[in-house]
Each structure stands twice: as structure tokens, then as C-alpha cells.
Design a protein around this motif. Structure first.
Motif, PDB file in Angstrom:
ATOM      1  N   CYS A   1      10.957 -11.734   0.020  1.00 19.93           N
ATOM      2  CA  CYS A   1      11.480 -12.434  -1.054  1.00 19.93           C
ATOM      3  C   CYS A   1      10.848 -13.686  -1.308  1.00 19.93           C
ATOM      4  CB  CYS A   1      12.967 -12.505  -0.750  1.00 19.93           C
ATOM      5  SG  CYS A   1      14.121 -13.541  -2.011  1.00 19.93           S
ATOM      6  N   TYR A   2      10.623 -14.097  -2.454  1.00 24.54           N
ATOM      7  CA  TYR A   2       9.893 -15.428  -2.838  1.00 24.54           C
ATOM      8  C   TYR A   2      10.985 -16.557  -2.405  1.00 24.54           C
ATOM      9  CZ  TYR A   2      13.016 -16.638  -6.633  1.00 24.54           C
ATOM     10  OH  TYR A   2      14.296 -17.199  -7.529  1.00 24.54           O
ATOM     11  N   LEU A   3      12.269 -16.587  -2.303  1.00 21.59           N
ATOM     12  CA  LEU A   3      13.144 -17.374  -2.034  1.00 21.59           C
ATOM     13  C   LEU A   3      13.430 -17.447  -0.402  1.00 21.59           C
ATOM     14  CD1 LEU A   3      14.906 -19.846  -3.183  1.00 21.59           C
ATOM     15  CD2 LEU A   3      16.988 -18.212  -3.207  1.00 21.59           C
TER      16      LEU A   3
ATOM     17  N   THR B   1      15.213 -16.286   7.047  1.00 20.63           N
ATOM     18  CA  THR B   1      14.266 -15.571   6.682  1.00 20.63           C
ATOM     19  C   THR B   1      13.371 -15.371   7.865  1.00 20.63           C
ATOM     20  OG1 THR B   1      13.856 -16.368   4.408  1.00 20.63           O
ATOM     21  CG2 THR B   1      11.950 -15.371   5.305  1.00 20.63           C
ATOM     22  N   PRO B   2      12.987 -13.998   8.165  1.00 17.64           N
ATOM     23  CA  PRO B   2      12.388 -13.703   9.514  1.00 17.64           C
ATOM     24  C   PRO B   2      11.163 -14.660   9.729  1.00 17.64           C
ATOM     25  CG  PRO B   2      12.984 -11.746   8.296  1.00 17.64           C
ATOM     26  CD  PRO B   2      13.127 -12.777   7.377  1.00 17.64           C
ATOM     27  N   LEU B   3      10.898 -15.004  11.090  1.00 17.03           N
ATOM     28  CA  LEU B   3       9.753 -15.721  11.435  1.00 17.03           C
ATOM     29  C   LEU B   3       8.736 -14.467  11.786  1.00 17.03           C
ATOM     30  CD1 LEU B   3      11.623 -18.541  13.596  1.00 17.03           C
ATOM     31  CD2 LEU B   3      11.141 -18.375  11.019  1.00 17.03           C
ATOM     32  N   GLU B   4       7.516 -14.323  11.079  1.00 17.66           N
ATOM     33  CA  GLU B   4       6.733 -13.351  11.401  1.00 17.66           C
ATOM     34  C   GLU B   4       5.535 -13.813  10.661  1.00 17.66           C
ATOM     35  OE1 GLU B   4       6.214  -8.497  10.847  1.00 17.66           O
ATOM     36  OE2 GLU B   4       8.099  -9.609  10.102  1.00 17.66           O
ATOM     37  N   ASN B   5       4.361 -14.195  11.129  1.00 18.52           N
ATOM     38  CA  ASN B   5       3.036 -14.311  10.616  1.00 18.52           C
ATOM     39  C   ASN B   5       1.930 -13.583  11.263  1.00 18.52           C
ATOM     40  OD1 ASN B   5       0.722 -15.565   9.007  1.00 18.52           O
ATOM     41  ND2 ASN B   5       1.893 -17.400   8.816  1.00 18.52           N
TER      42      ASN B   5
ATOM     43  N   THR C   1      -1.274 -18.436  -9.956  1.00 18.34           N
ATOM     44  CA  THR C   1       0.137 -18.446 -10.631  1.00 18.34           C
ATOM     45  C   THR C   1       1.057 -18.504  -9.446  1.00 18.34           C
ATOM     46  OG1 THR C   1      -0.123 -16.081 -11.013  1.00 18.34           O
ATOM     47  CG2 THR C   1      -0.687 -17.534 -12.745  1.00 18.34           C
ATOM     48  N   SER C   2       0.808 -18.434  -8.196  1.00 19.43           N
ATOM     49  CA  SER C   2       1.815 -18.380  -6.967  1.00 19.43           C
ATOM     50  C   SER C   2       2.475 -19.465  -6.974  1.00 19.43           C
ATOM     51  CB  SER C   2       0.858 -17.712  -5.677  1.00 19.43           C
ATOM     52  OG  SER C   2      -0.258 -18.576  -5.252  1.00 19.43           O
ATOM     53  N   LEU C   3       3.675 -19.507  -6.581  1.00 19.72           N
ATOM     54  CA  LEU C   3       4.474 -20.800  -6.589  1.00 19.72           C
ATOM     55  C   LEU C   3       4.395 -21.590  -5.240  1.00 19.72           C
ATOM     56  CD1 LEU C   3       7.431 -19.032  -8.124  1.00 19.72           C
ATOM     57  CD2 LEU C   3       5.752 -20.417  -9.284  1.00 19.72           C
ATOM     58  N   TRP C   4       4.308 -22.818  -5.484  1.00 19.37           N
ATOM     59  CA  TRP C   4       4.223 -23.661  -4.119  1.00 19.37           C
ATOM     60  C   TRP C   4       4.984 -24.882  -4.099  1.00 19.37           C
ATOM     61  CZ3 TRP C   4       2.940 -22.133   0.318  1.00 19.37           C
ATOM     62  CH2 TRP C   4       2.427 -22.918   1.540  1.00 19.37           C
ATOM     63  N   THR C   5       5.080 -25.658  -3.351  1.00 21.09           N
ATOM     64  CA  THR C   5       5.994 -26.910  -3.119  1.00 21.09           C
ATOM     65  C   THR C   5       5.207 -27.899  -2.305  1.00 21.09           C
ATOM     66  OG1 THR C   5       7.997 -25.978  -3.428  1.00 21.09           O
ATOM     67  CG2 THR C   5       8.113 -28.245  -2.661  1.00 21.09           C
ATOM     68  N   ASN C   6       4.982 -29.076  -2.724  1.00 20.74           N
ATOM     69  CA  ASN C   6       4.340 -30.251  -2.042  1.00 20.74           C
ATOM     70  C   ASN C   6       5.419 -31.076  -2.098  1.00 20.74           C
ATOM     71  OD1 ASN C   6       1.753 -28.943  -1.362  1.00 20.74           O
ATOM     72  ND2 ASN C   6       0.674 -29.982  -3.273  1.00 20.74           N
TER      73      ASN C   6
ATOM     74  N   ASP D   1      14.491 -22.895  -0.185  1.00 22.36           N
ATOM     75  CA  ASP D   1      16.073 -23.215  -0.563  1.00 22.36           C
ATOM     76  C   ASP D   1      16.469 -24.402   0.734  1.00 22.36           C
ATOM     77  OD1 ASP D   1      18.673 -23.432  -1.161  1.00 22.36           O
ATOM     78  OD2 ASP D   1      19.010 -21.256  -0.904  1.00 22.36           O
ATOM     79  N   ASN D   2      16.840 -25.523   0.034  1.00 22.74           N
ATOM     80  CA  ASN D   2      17.143 -26.789   0.915  1.00 22.74           C
ATOM     81  C   ASN D   2      18.820 -26.645   1.022  1.00 22.74           C
ATOM     82  OD1 ASN D   2      14.725 -28.164   1.596  1.00 22.74           O
ATOM     83  ND2 ASN D   2      14.153 -28.020  -0.712  1.00 22.74           N
ATOM     84  N   SER D   3      19.502 -25.848   0.600  1.00 22.87           N
ATOM     85  CA  SER D   3      20.931 -25.788   0.759  1.00 22.87           C
ATOM     86  C   SER D   3      21.281 -26.129   2.089  1.00 22.87           C
ATOM     87  CB  SER D   3      21.490 -24.418   0.162  1.00 22.87           C
ATOM     88  OG  SER D   3      21.183 -24.035  -1.112  1.00 22.87           O
ATOM     89  N   LYS D   4      20.779 -25.370   2.963  1.00 19.04           N
ATOM     90  CA  LYS D   4      21.303 -25.643   4.251  1.00 19.04           C
ATOM     91  C   LYS D   4      21.149 -27.123   4.782  1.00 19.04           C
ATOM     92  CE  LYS D   4      21.242 -24.424   9.082  1.00 19.04           C
ATOM     93  NZ  LYS D   4      20.334 -23.251  10.268  1.00 19.04           N
ATOM     94  N   LEU D   5      19.925 -27.751   4.486  1.00 20.56           N
ATOM     95  CA  LEU D   5      19.753 -29.171   4.773  1.00 20.56           C
ATOM     96  C   LEU D   5      20.925 -30.052   4.148  1.00 20.56           C
ATOM     97  CD1 LEU D   5      18.031 -31.595   5.998  1.00 20.56           C
ATOM     98  CD2 LEU D   5      16.732 -31.452   3.747  1.00 20.56           C
TER      99      LEU D   5
END
Length: 330
Positions: free
Chosen positions: A111-113, A118-122, A190-195, A276-280
């Protein structure tokens, strides 16, 4: 509040030190004292030492200044290092803050959000797997209260975080744009990102210190501004006043020439990721990222232009860009 920063001179940690000083904390730094670019603000106590060196004398130096309400560790990357760090700091702090990474989140994401659940898996980046192992070690131990913070791509005056740029010499891609040289944008851009501006990150980070309700919790801290990579690159070109030559090249093609790019590409930046910064914001209600990318780019370029000696470039990054573009165009 008494806060010890292990490191404290990097792009992220230096901003956190300055924010702690602004909030009138009693601030201590533990590092080797070798940074030439960053000088701590007045009033900060620097404890000179190498956390990877001889431990007994370092422990004695820390004990002389203890206890601390919080210790933030910005330079631990492996579980082996973390075990040594917990032993060194045993009994010296109420809260241990471990700096993990948002790259630990599931790649590719289902999921993009992204939330903290979200699981930790890379599977694509060893750096991320080591950070995940550190988080798991903290969960298993029961002695030290801890909080995990997962930064995403965070920058300041001395850094322009563009994918496949040089982290140590970020002027590299800027120089390519100014010279009219082609610049790689992986995929279709076109992939989304945040700096995230480091001063904004610091406000959220310092808001978590010294609070028992965040023990055992994990947080990411980012801007809420989401742009695609085409927009991120184009903003820099617009600020420079140039017409860029952007070349869109599939990540798989880039990695076929340079396999070590796997981590930064499919292990991180070419995925659409919206954090999503809702928790912070539940724990730090006043948190708001104020510096948008266009403003951050303006500040960074001004910093580089103020002193031409800062405008260093990375020959290897230039050579790689040229080689991949030439091969792709053939």
C-alpha cells in the motif's frame, strides 16, 4: 531536560541539537570531535570519544555527566553495535532513542500509504535489514526503555537529496544541470516521494524526548508535502533557471550496470511512498512541517553559492551517470 546526542554533527542530528538548545535543554554531545563543517551551539557540552573505541574510559566520561533524561543514538547501524551501545549506556538514561530508517518499511510496499504498522521487510538493502534487526533486538531486551524514530530522506542547507546524486557531494547533479549535461531520473519519474527539511524533523523529534508515553513506540517524522520525482528534479532546475535534459531510465537497466544501486533504487526511492504522520501528531500535536521543497531548494542553493568551495562534485557519480545514459541511448 538533560539530553545526550551520540553523533550530533550530521544533517539530521545537528538540527535536533539546535532544537534542543532552543527549547533550553541541557545538551551533551558524544563524538570524536572531528567534524569540520558543524560547530555545536554555545552552551553544549562535548564529550570527546569514539563509541567504537575503548569502552572503560568512555563509560567513565559518560558516568561523570550522567544521568540523562534521554540519549539519542544517531550512529548505530548493526545489532552488534547496538548491543555494545546498550552495555555502554547501562543505567545512564531513562529513555534510549534509536534512529532507525523509513527504508525498513516493506519494499515493494503493498500500500502506498505507510504507517508505523506497515511491516518491516526490505529484501533489497542490507542497510535496512540491519536497522530492522536493531529494532528487533530492542523489542527482545527488557532492561532499557526505548523509542524508535524512522527518518525518511531528510536534508538541510548542505544537501540536495536527488536520487542517484552524491550524498557527500550533492552539488554533482546541480553542476550537471548547469552545464547542460543529461541527468538520470529512474523510471518514468511519477512515483511519489517526500523530502523533509531537517529543522522540521527536529521539532517532531525533540517533542518525543523525555516522555514515558512513547516508550516502546516507533515513529516516522516527515513532511506532509508529497511530490513525484519529476517534480522534485524540475523544482531544482527551475530554481537554477535552466532547461534540464532529464533522461528517464528503468531502474532495472541502471542496476544492470551498477548492481550496488539496488538498495537506493528498488530498496527505497523508486517506490511510491507516502508516510502518514498521524501517530506523531497524536503525541506531538504542535508538529507541522513548514519548509516545502521549493523553499528548501532555495535555501540549499543559496548556501552552496555563498561559498564556491562547497560546490564539490563526485567524479564517480558523474562517470556512472554518463555510462548509464550512453548505454541506454545506444
Amino acid at each position: 531536560m538533560r539530553v545526550l546526542y551520540i553523533g550530533g554533527t550530521g544533517i539530521i542530528s545537528s538540527a535536533c541539537v539546535e532544537e534542543s538548545v532552543r527549547q533550553e535543554h541541557e545538551v551533551f554531545l558524544l563524538n570524536r570531535g572531528s567534524s569540520k563543517r558543524y560547530l555545536p551551539p554555545p552552551g553544549v557540552t562535548v564529550i570527546t570519544g569514539d563509541v567504537r573505541g575503548e569502552q572503560a574510559s568512555l563509560r567513565a566520561a559518560l558516568v561523570a555527566h550522567a544521568p540523562f533524561d534521554a540519549i539519542a543514538d544517531f550512529i548505530t547501524f548493526t545489532p552488534e553495535d547496538l548491543e555494545a551501545r546498550l552495555a555502554l549506556l547501562d543505567g545512564l538514561t531513562e529513555q534510549f532513542v534509536f534512529i532507525s530508517s523509513a527504508s525498513c518499511y516493506q519494499k515493494p510496499p503493498k500500500c502506498y500509504l505507510i504507517t508505523e504498522e506497515t511491516p518491516l521487510e526490505n529484501p533489497h538493502w542490507q542497510y535496512s535489514r540491519d536497522k530492522i534487526a536493531c529494532e528487533q533486538l530492542l523489542e527482545r531486551q527488557s532492561k532499557q526503555a526505548y523509542t524508535v524514530v524512522r527518518p525518511s530522506l531528510t536534508y538541510g542547507h548542505a544537501n540536495l537529496p536527488l536520487v542517484l546524486n552524491s550524498w557527500a557531494h550533492p552539488w554533482t547533479v546541480v553542476e550537471r544541470m548547469l552545464a547542460g549535461k543529461p541527468v538520470i531520473i529512474p523510471g518514468d519519474g511519477t512515483s511519489l516521494w517526500t523530502n523533509t527539511w531537517n529543522g522540521d524533523f527536529a521539532k517532531g523529534f525533540v517533542g518525543l524526548l523525555g516522555r514515558s508515553e512513547v516508550y516502546g513506540e516507533a515513529f516516522h517524522i516527515t513532511s506532509d508535502e508529497v511530490l513525484c520525482w519529476n517534480q522534485l528534479f524540475q523544482t531544482v532546475a527551475d530554481a537554477l533557471g535552466v532547461a534540464p535534459d532529464f533522461v528517464h531510465i528503468p531502474s532495472d537497466f541502471c542496476m544492470s550496470l551498477y548492481p550496488d544501486w539496488e538498495g537506493t533504487l528498488i530498496g527505497d526511492k523508486v517506490n511510491s511512498v507516502v508516510l502518514d504522520n498521524s501517530k506523531l501528531k497524536r503525541f506531538v500535536p504542535r508538529y507541522k512541517a513548514e519548509v516545502v521543497w521549493a523553499e528548501g531548494v532555495r535555501r540549499s542553493l543559496e548556501w552552496f553559492k555563498a561559498d564556491p568551495t562547497r560546490q564539490t562534485t563526485d567524479p564517480e557519480v558523474n562517470a556512472r551517470q554518463d555510462a548509464v545514459i550512453a548505454a541506454f541511448r545506444r
